[in-house]
Scaffold this active site. Structure first.
Site, mmCIF file in Angstrom:
data_model
loop_
_atom_site.group_PDB
_atom_site.id
_atom_site.type_symbol
_atom_site.label_atom_id
_atom_site.label_comp_id
_atom_site.label_asym_id
_atom_site.label_seq_id
_atom_site.Cartn_x
_atom_site.Cartn_y
_atom_site.Cartn_z
ATOM 1 N N VAL A 14 13.440 3.667 1.815
ATOM 2 C CA VAL A 14 12.161 5.256 1.698
ATOM 3 C C VAL A 14 12.988 5.845 2.357
ATOM 4 O O VAL A 14 12.503 7.134 1.847
ATOM 5 C CB VAL A 14 12.115 4.710 3.064
ATOM 6 C CG1 VAL A 14 10.592 5.216 3.058
ATOM 7 C CG2 VAL A 14 11.182 2.383 2.273
ATOM 8 N N ARG A 40 26.965 6.723 4.870
ATOM 9 C CA ARG A 40 25.443 6.263 3.824
ATOM 10 C C ARG A 40 24.616 7.883 3.978
ATOM 11 O O ARG A 40 24.505 8.542 2.863
ATOM 12 C CB ARG A 40 24.668 5.889 4.835
ATOM 13 C CG ARG A 40 23.306 5.351 3.253
ATOM 14 C CD ARG A 40 23.740 4.829 1.986
ATOM 15 N NE ARG A 40 22.237 5.121 1.595
ATOM 16 C CZ ARG A 40 21.474 3.964 1.568
ATOM 17 N NH1 ARG A 40 21.857 2.299 1.750
ATOM 18 N NH2 ARG A 40 20.747 3.662 0.625
ATOM 19 N N ARG A 92 4.071 -7.580 7.413
ATOM 20 C CA ARG A 92 4.834 -6.825 8.385
ATOM 21 C C ARG A 92 5.175 -6.932 9.780
ATOM 22 O O ARG A 92 6.127 -6.391 10.165
ATOM 23 C CB ARG A 92 4.196 -5.089 7.829
ATOM 24 C CG ARG A 92 4.225 -4.746 6.417
ATOM 25 C CD ARG A 92 2.959 -3.565 5.995
ATOM 26 N NE ARG A 92 3.084 -3.395 4.706
ATOM 27 C CZ ARG A 92 2.596 -3.333 3.940
ATOM 28 N NH1 ARG A 92 1.003 -4.143 4.420
ATOM 29 N NH2 ARG A 92 2.339 -3.345 3.003
ATOM 30 N N ASP A 152 -1.568 2.827 1.052
ATOM 31 C CA ASP A 152 -3.054 2.167 0.908
ATOM 32 C C ASP A 152 -3.889 2.450 -0.204
ATOM 33 O O ASP A 152 -4.491 2.040 -0.942
ATOM 34 C CB ASP A 152 -3.571 0.932 2.232
ATOM 35 C CG ASP A 152 -2.620 0.559 2.598
ATOM 36 O OD1 ASP A 152 -2.020 -0.841 2.282
ATOM 37 O OD2 ASP A 152 -1.968 1.029 3.634
ATOM 38 N N ARG A 155 -3.528 3.753 -3.196
ATOM 39 C CA ARG A 155 -3.464 2.594 -4.380
ATOM 40 C C ARG A 155 -5.059 2.145 -5.018
ATOM 41 O O ARG A 155 -5.195 1.764 -5.812
ATOM 42 C CB ARG A 155 -2.475 1.418 -3.881
ATOM 43 C CG ARG A 155 -0.995 1.044 -3.382
ATOM 44 C CD ARG A 155 -0.842 0.244 -2.384
ATOM 45 N NE ARG A 155 1.008 0.232 -2.035
ATOM 46 C CZ ARG A 155 1.748 0.079 -1.826
ATOM 47 N NH1 ARG A 155 1.123 -0.751 -0.647
ATOM 48 N NH2 ARG A 155 3.267 0.085 -1.596
ATOM 49 N N HIS A 179 -2.592 -0.848 8.543
ATOM 50 C CA HIS A 179 -1.424 -1.514 7.397
ATOM 51 C C HIS A 179 -0.920 -3.188 7.621
ATOM 52 O O HIS A 179 -0.048 -3.161 7.971
ATOM 53 C CB HIS A 179 -0.889 0.051 7.579
ATOM 54 C CG HIS A 179 0.731 -0.066 5.985
ATOM 55 N ND1 HIS A 179 -0.057 0.154 4.728
ATOM 56 C CD2 HIS A 179 1.391 -0.446 5.887
ATOM 57 C CE1 HIS A 179 0.718 -0.323 4.028
ATOM 58 N NE2 HIS A 179 1.745 -0.125 5.030
#
Length: 315
Positions: A14, A40, A92, A152, A155, A179
């Site tokens: 992400v 990273r 989640r 959301d 979407r 969420h």
């Protein structure tokens, strides 16, 4: 404060997607990445820096940094912490205890240097993380909020747009509450060009009315479907963060559904939930109380109770 400086905490899937999406905004002059895995972070920064030579990307200063870089940051984006993986329970909230601890550590570092930056939390469960970040660090309420149901909502709008056959940017309405599994859609707020959702079939010569249950289920399952297919979600949430950054930097005063700590709004306290907010240069500048039916208010209260129960189990 550097008005165009963003600090990104977390260089995972992400974080990396967010890094590249922010660069495409062409609004940021300095972008600092912090991650406990420094190698990273260095790799992501090096890779992203190569895009700045192209015309479509800004010539931002991109580098790996430390929490001291938060001192003059305009915006801090928090993406650190594990996410749900394929094969795991699609909830989640199972991440709550671990990511709550991570957020507490991160906030303790941030607040050594600033309480002026606007903090956008992305780490799931975002409502729990947002509430704990704000309350444990006593951070100014308007300056800390989560991405919440912004993705959301995107979407939901995209699913409806596909059924109707129009640009999804012309679909209005919100997903509100948690969420997560108890989110809900206030259907009386959904329209296209002022045409209510229940009249779309006539206005756009559709074969059948919008199947609200199908839209809702598709909205709720989208993230988990993506996880099962590719292992993680990244593009949609990265663009959600960018939408918020743009609203802040340009002082757009856009109305967006984000997770904020409520203090009596919607007759709810001591929890963070997504509601429409005016987002501008000062962060979440105003919480809107939109009209909800009695059933929608019940659903909102259920969201609040679910999150309250989770918060009560976190040490």
């Amino acid at each position: 404060m550097n008005a165009n400086k963003v600090v990104l905490i977390g260089a995972g899937m992400v974080g990396a997607a967010t890094l590249n999406s922010i660069l495409m905004l062409n609004l940021v002059s300095e972008l600092v990445v912090i991650d406990q895995n420094v190698q990273r972070a260095q790799g992501e920064v090096m890779d992203a820096s190569h895009t700045t030579a192209f015309a479509y990307s800004s010539g931002a200063n991109i580098r790996v940094g430390t929490y001291a870089d938060c001192k003059d940051a305009r915006i801090i984006v928090m993406t650190a912490g594990p996410s749900i993986k394929p094969g795991e329970k699609m909830d989640r909230q199972i991440l709550a205890q671990q990511n709550a601890g991570i957020m507490t550590q991160v906030m303790s570092e941030i607040t050594k240097y600033t309480q002026d930056a606007i903090i956008i939390t992305v780490t799931n469960p975002v409502d729990v993380v947002t509430y704990l970040a704000k309350t444990r660090a006593n951070y100014p309420g308007n300056k800390i909020f989560g991405t919440g149901t912004l993705l959301d909502t995107a979407r939901m709008r995209q699913i409806i747009a596909q059924q109707v056959g129009v640009d999804s940017k012309n679909v209005h309405g919100y997903v509100l509450g948690e969420h997560g599994n108890s989110a809900f859609i206030p259907w009386n707020l959904v329209d296209i060009a002022g045409v209510p959702v229940d009249q779309l079939d006539r206005a756009f010569h559709m074969k059948a009315p919008i199947d609200k249950e199908k839209v809702f289920e598709g909205t709720k399952s989208a993230g988990f479907d993506i996880i099962q297919l590719k292992g993680y979600t990244s593009s949609g949430i990265a663009m959600s963060v960018c939408r918020l950054i743009k609203a802040i930097i340009l002082d757009e005063r856009s109305i967006l559904p984000i997770s904020v700590v409520l203090d009596g709004h919607y007759d709810t306290k001591n929890v963070a939930l997504s509601v429409p907010c005016v987002v501008g240069k000062n962060g979440a500048e105003h919480i809107l109380e939109v009209p909800l039916t009695s059933e929608e208010r019940r659903q909102f209260k259920q969201c609040a109770q679910n999150l309250t129960d989770i918060l009560g189990k976190i040490s």
